[in-house]
Design a protein around this motif. Structure first.
Motif, PDB file in Angstrom:
ATOM      1  N   TRP A  16      50.533  21.203  22.854  1.00 57.01           N
ATOM      2  CA  TRP A  16      49.438  22.143  23.031  1.00 57.01           C
ATOM      3  C   TRP A  16      49.577  22.864  24.364  1.00 57.01           C
ATOM      4  O   TRP A  16      50.167  22.348  25.311  1.00 57.01           O
ATOM      5  N   THR A  17      48.975  24.047  24.412  1.00 60.30           N
ATOM      6  CA  THR A  17      49.033  24.847  25.631  1.00 60.30           C
ATOM      7  C   THR A  17      47.726  24.712  26.402  1.00 60.30           C
ATOM      8  O   THR A  17      46.648  24.834  25.841  1.00 60.30           O
ATOM      9  N   PHE A  18      47.847  24.460  27.691  1.00 59.33           N
ATOM     10  CA  PHE A  18      46.671  24.392  28.542  1.00 59.33           C
ATOM     11  C   PHE A  18      46.544  25.692  29.318  1.00 59.33           C
ATOM     12  O   PHE A  18      47.515  26.173  29.910  1.00 59.33           O
ATOM     13  N   SER A  19      45.359  26.279  29.265  1.00 59.93           N
ATOM     14  CA  SER A  19      45.152  27.540  29.961  1.00 59.93           C
ATOM     15  C   SER A  19      43.860  27.488  30.762  1.00 59.93           C
ATOM     16  O   SER A  19      42.815  27.058  30.258  1.00 59.93           O
ATOM     17  N   LEU A  20      43.927  27.883  31.997  1.00 55.19           N
ATOM     18  CA  LEU A  20      42.728  27.903  32.839  1.00 55.19           C
ATOM     19  C   LEU A  20      42.224  29.338  32.900  1.00 55.19           C
ATOM     20  O   LEU A  20      42.852  30.211  33.495  1.00 55.19           O
ATOM     21  N   GLU A  21      41.085  29.565  32.230  1.00 52.68           N
ATOM     22  CA  GLU A  21      40.558  30.923  32.137  1.00 52.68           C
ATOM     23  C   GLU A  21      39.239  31.008  32.899  1.00 52.68           C
ATOM     24  O   GLU A  21      38.249  30.406  32.512  1.00 52.68           O
ATOM     25  N   ILE A  40      47.618  35.129  26.663  1.00 49.01           N
ATOM     26  CA  ILE A  40      47.422  34.182  27.762  1.00 49.01           C
ATOM     27  C   ILE A  40      48.257  34.603  28.963  1.00 49.01           C
ATOM     28  O   ILE A  40      47.769  34.652  30.089  1.00 49.01           O
ATOM     29  N   GLU A  41      49.513  34.933  28.695  1.00 51.37           N
ATOM     30  CA  GLU A  41      50.372  35.353  29.796  1.00 51.37           C
ATOM     31  C   GLU A  41      49.833  36.633  30.424  1.00 51.37           C
ATOM     32  O   GLU A  41      49.907  36.830  31.623  1.00 51.37           O
ATOM     33  N   GLY A  42      49.294  37.516  29.586  1.00 52.59           N
ATOM     34  CA  GLY A  42      48.741  38.763  30.099  1.00 52.59           C
ATOM     35  C   GLY A  42      47.586  38.502  31.049  1.00 52.59           C
ATOM     36  O   GLY A  42      47.470  39.125  32.099  1.00 52.59           O
ATOM     37  N   ARG A  43      46.739  37.540  30.676  1.00 52.06           N
ATOM     38  CA  ARG A  43      45.608  37.215  31.554  1.00 52.06           C
ATOM     39  C   ARG A  43      46.104  36.616  32.857  1.00 52.06           C
ATOM     40  O   ARG A  43      45.585  36.927  33.917  1.00 52.06           O
ATOM     41  N   LEU A  44      47.086  35.743  32.742  1.00 58.73           N
ATOM     42  CA  LEU A  44      47.613  35.133  33.956  1.00 58.73           C
ATOM     43  C   LEU A  44      48.216  36.199  34.861  1.00 58.73           C
ATOM     44  O   LEU A  44      47.989  36.209  36.055  1.00 58.73           O
ATOM     45  N   ASP A  45      48.967  37.109  34.234  1.00 56.52           N
ATOM     46  CA  ASP A  45      49.566  38.166  35.040  1.00 56.52           C
ATOM     47  C   ASP A  45      48.483  39.001  35.712  1.00 56.52           C
ATOM     48  O   ASP A  45      48.593  39.367  36.859  1.00 56.52           O
ATOM     49  N   ALA A  46      47.434  39.283  34.965  1.00 55.71           N
ATOM     50  CA  ALA A  46      46.356  40.096  35.506  1.00 55.71           C
ATOM     51  C   ALA A  46      45.709  39.397  36.697  1.00 55.71           C
ATOM     52  O   ALA A  46      45.335  40.029  37.686  1.00 55.71           O
TER      53      ALA A  46
END
Ligand SMILES: [Zn+2]
Length: 49
Positions: A16-21, A40-46
Motif C-alpha cells: 500500500w502507498t502512504f501519503s501525507l496530505e 499523489i506525486e503531483g501534490r507532493l511536487d506542488a
C-alpha cells in the motif's frame, strides 16, 4: 483502510502507498495507488515547489 475505495486491510500492507496530505495520513491500496500515483506525486511536487 484505503482512503479512496474503502478497502480494509487485515494487518500491515507493504504494497500500500502512504501519503501525507495536508498533515493527514492516508493509505491507498495497491490498485488505487496506481490510479492515484500521478495525482499523489503531483501534490507532493506542488508542496515541494
Ligand atoms: Zn483502494
Amino acid at each position: 483502510m484505503c482512503a479512496r475505495c474503502g478497502t480494509r486491510a487485515e494487518g500491515p500492507q507493504p504494497t500500500w502507498t502512504f501519503s501525507l496530505e495536508n498533515g493527514t495520513p492516508r493509505h491507498y491500496c495497491e490498485r488505487c495507488s496506481r490510479d492515484n500515483l500521478r495525482a499523489i506525486e503531483g501534490r507532493l511536487d506542488a508542496q515541494w515547489w
